[in-house]
Design an enzyme around this catalytic site. Structure first.
Site, PDB file in Angstrom:
ATOM      1  N   ARG A 261       2.687   7.409 -26.412  1.00  0.00           N
ATOM      2  CA  ARG A 261       3.157   7.279 -24.637  1.00  0.00           C
ATOM      3  C   ARG A 261       4.896   7.325 -25.385  1.00  0.00           C
ATOM      4  O   ARG A 261       5.550   6.356 -26.095  1.00  0.00           O
ATOM      5  CB  ARG A 261       2.618   6.083 -24.054  1.00  0.00           C
ATOM      6  CG  ARG A 261       1.153   6.651 -23.936  1.00  0.00           C
ATOM      7  CD  ARG A 261       0.713   7.474 -23.338  1.00  0.00           C
ATOM      8  NE  ARG A 261       1.327   7.069 -22.344  1.00  0.00           N
ATOM      9  CZ  ARG A 261       0.816   7.119 -20.800  1.00  0.00           C
ATOM     10  NH1 ARG A 261      -0.213   6.324 -20.899  1.00  0.00           N
ATOM     11  NH2 ARG A 261       1.386   6.789 -19.517  1.00  0.00           N
TER      12      ARG A 261
ATOM     13  N   HIS B  17      -6.622  -8.255  11.849  1.00  0.00           N
ATOM     14  CA  HIS B  17      -6.504  -7.276  10.194  1.00  0.00           C
ATOM     15  C   HIS B  17      -7.948  -7.609   9.819  1.00  0.00           C
ATOM     16  O   HIS B  17      -6.968  -7.309   8.751  1.00  0.00           O
ATOM     17  CB  HIS B  17      -4.753  -8.466   9.601  1.00  0.00           C
ATOM     18  CG  HIS B  17      -4.045  -8.030  10.818  1.00  0.00           C
ATOM     19  ND1 HIS B  17      -3.192  -7.221  10.959  1.00  0.00           N
ATOM     20  CD2 HIS B  17      -3.048  -8.306  11.295  1.00  0.00           C
ATOM     21  CE1 HIS B  17      -2.567  -6.684  11.405  1.00  0.00           C
ATOM     22  NE2 HIS B  17      -2.093  -7.986  11.250  1.00  0.00           N
TER      23      HIS B  17
ATOM     24  N   PRO C 179      -2.096  -8.438  -5.069  1.00  0.00           N
ATOM     25  CA  PRO C 179      -3.300  -8.531  -6.093  1.00  0.00           C
ATOM     26  C   PRO C 179      -3.335  -7.944  -7.002  1.00  0.00           C
ATOM     27  O   PRO C 179      -3.718  -7.070  -7.318  1.00  0.00           O
ATOM     28  CB  PRO C 179      -4.164  -9.116  -5.017  1.00  0.00           C
ATOM     29  CG  PRO C 179      -3.991  -8.231  -3.056  1.00  0.00           C
ATOM     30  CD  PRO C 179      -2.169  -7.293  -3.502  1.00  0.00           C
ATOM     31  N   GLU C 180      -2.932  -8.670  -8.461  1.00  0.00           N
ATOM     32  CA  GLU C 180      -2.924  -8.103  -9.062  1.00  0.00           C
ATOM     33  C   GLU C 180      -4.696  -8.764 -10.069  1.00  0.00           C
ATOM     34  O   GLU C 180      -5.234  -9.305  -9.978  1.00  0.00           O
ATOM     35  CB  GLU C 180      -2.233  -8.527 -10.328  1.00  0.00           C
ATOM     36  CG  GLU C 180      -0.899  -7.685 -10.124  1.00  0.00           C
ATOM     37  CD  GLU C 180      -0.932  -6.312  -9.392  1.00  0.00           C
ATOM     38  OE1 GLU C 180      -1.404  -5.820 -10.483  1.00  0.00           O
ATOM     39  OE2 GLU C 180       0.309  -6.037  -8.972  1.00  0.00           O
TER      40      GLU C 180
ATOM     41  N   ARG D 158      -2.181  -4.029   5.796  1.00  0.00           N
ATOM     42  CA  ARG D 158      -1.359  -3.047   5.751  1.00  0.00           C
ATOM     43  C   ARG D 158      -2.478  -1.819   5.261  1.00  0.00           C
ATOM     44  O   ARG D 158      -1.890  -0.450   5.113  1.00  0.00           O
ATOM     45  CB  ARG D 158      -0.287  -2.881   4.272  1.00  0.00           C
ATOM     46  CG  ARG D 158       0.429  -3.913   4.385  1.00  0.00           C
ATOM     47  CD  ARG D 158       1.873  -3.598   3.526  1.00  0.00           C
ATOM     48  NE  ARG D 158       2.203  -2.977   3.037  1.00  0.00           N
ATOM     49  CZ  ARG D 158       3.453  -2.637   2.501  1.00  0.00           C
ATOM     50  NH1 ARG D 158       3.914  -3.523   1.685  1.00  0.00           N
ATOM     51  NH2 ARG D 158       3.569  -1.266   2.047  1.00  0.00           N
TER      52      ARG D 158
END
Ligand SMILES: [Zn+2]
Length: 277
Positions: A157, A95, A2-3, A113
């Site tokens: 960067r 889960h 999920p973002e 997970r």
């Protein structure tokens, strides 16, 4: 995983039912990424305030109960999803590792997970929440984060722009699918060094990132594997992707071939015809 759009879709689904709800009990399943950091029993009797989001973290303020003041910082990890169960909650499955049972219904975290997290913190700007949140870059929709700020941060960067976007310490929200799509929309090759991106291109990239995330949000996020909103509906953005997951297929803009390259252990999808260094 999920973002940002999927987390915001989740927030929109739970904010209204949870606002003002009275906590009856907290139930924990198997250990998540970090321990809760408080006695689950101490949250009974608290009221939930307005749910907010920072990056991919949700903050659920709690007022009252034995802890008096604080809240829960929640992260969906790799495979987590939250469900809002309005009526009597069915028994937790193997889960389901966290339940916040309230007088209005139950918020349930399903996370096969178990990289997700639910963490007690006295405030979002105090440890442990502050430690995690302080690492985050700007919010993409924050109007005070301008193209000038973005460009200045990229100038410092030397890593490839795709890696800088994924790192999330300049701007949050560009997970793999959205980084690939925003770079395509802006016409920037993913391997371009961040400090070589001109001011106009940085401006185009920030605009592309905002429109990509905005569109994803409007479509309920992306369901690549198992993300669903709090009522179990899948996202639809992935069907609109221009390059993500389309390697070997025709570019929808130029007719060239979409390529896949492994960059920083993640798959990057791009069109060499449309995206320049
Ligand atoms: Zn193309």
């Amino acid at each position: 995983m999920p973002e940002l759009p999927e987390v915001e879709v989740t927030r929109l689904g739970i904010a209204q039912p949870l606002q003002g709800a009275l906590v009856r009990a907290v139930r924990l399943g198997k250990p998540l990424r970090w321990p809760l950091g408080a006695d689950p029993g101490s949250m009974a009797g608290a009221r939930v305030g307005s749910v907010t989001r920072r990056g991919k973290y949700l903050w659920l303020p709690l007022q009252g109960g034995a802890q008096r003041q604080g809240g829960l910082l929640l992260h969906l990890g790799m495979s987590g999803s939250l469900a809002w169960l309005g009526g009597a909650a069915p028994p937790a499955g193997p889960h389901d590792h966290f339940d916040l049972a309230t007088d209005r219904g139950t918020l349930r975290l399903n996370d096969p997970r178990r990289f997700g997290a639910v963490l007690w913190s006295p405030a979002p700007d105090e440890a442990p929440a502050a430690t995690l949140l302080s690492r985050l870059g700007a919010e993409p929709f924050d109007g005070s984060f301008t193209a000038a700020h973005f460009h200045a941060a990229l100038q410092r960067r030397r890593a490839p722009i795709k890696a800088v976007l994924l790192a999330g310490d300049v701007v949050v929200g560009a997970g793999n699918i959205y980084a690939c799509e925003a770079l395509f929309a802006a016409g920037i090759h993913p391997a371009t060094r961040a400090d070589r991106i001109s001011r106009p291109r940085a401006e185009r990239l920030l605009a592309a990132l905002r429109s990509t995330l905005g569109r994803a949000l409007a479509l309920g996020g992306s369901t690549l594997r198992d993300f669903t909103d709090v009522h179990g509906a899948s996202g639809a953005y992935q069907a609109e992707a221009q390059v993500y997951g389309r390697d070997g297929q025709d570019c929808r803009r130029c007719g060239g071939t979409v390529q896949r390259r492994v960059q920083g252990q993640r798959s990057t999808y791009f069109c060499a015809g449309c995206q320049r260094r």
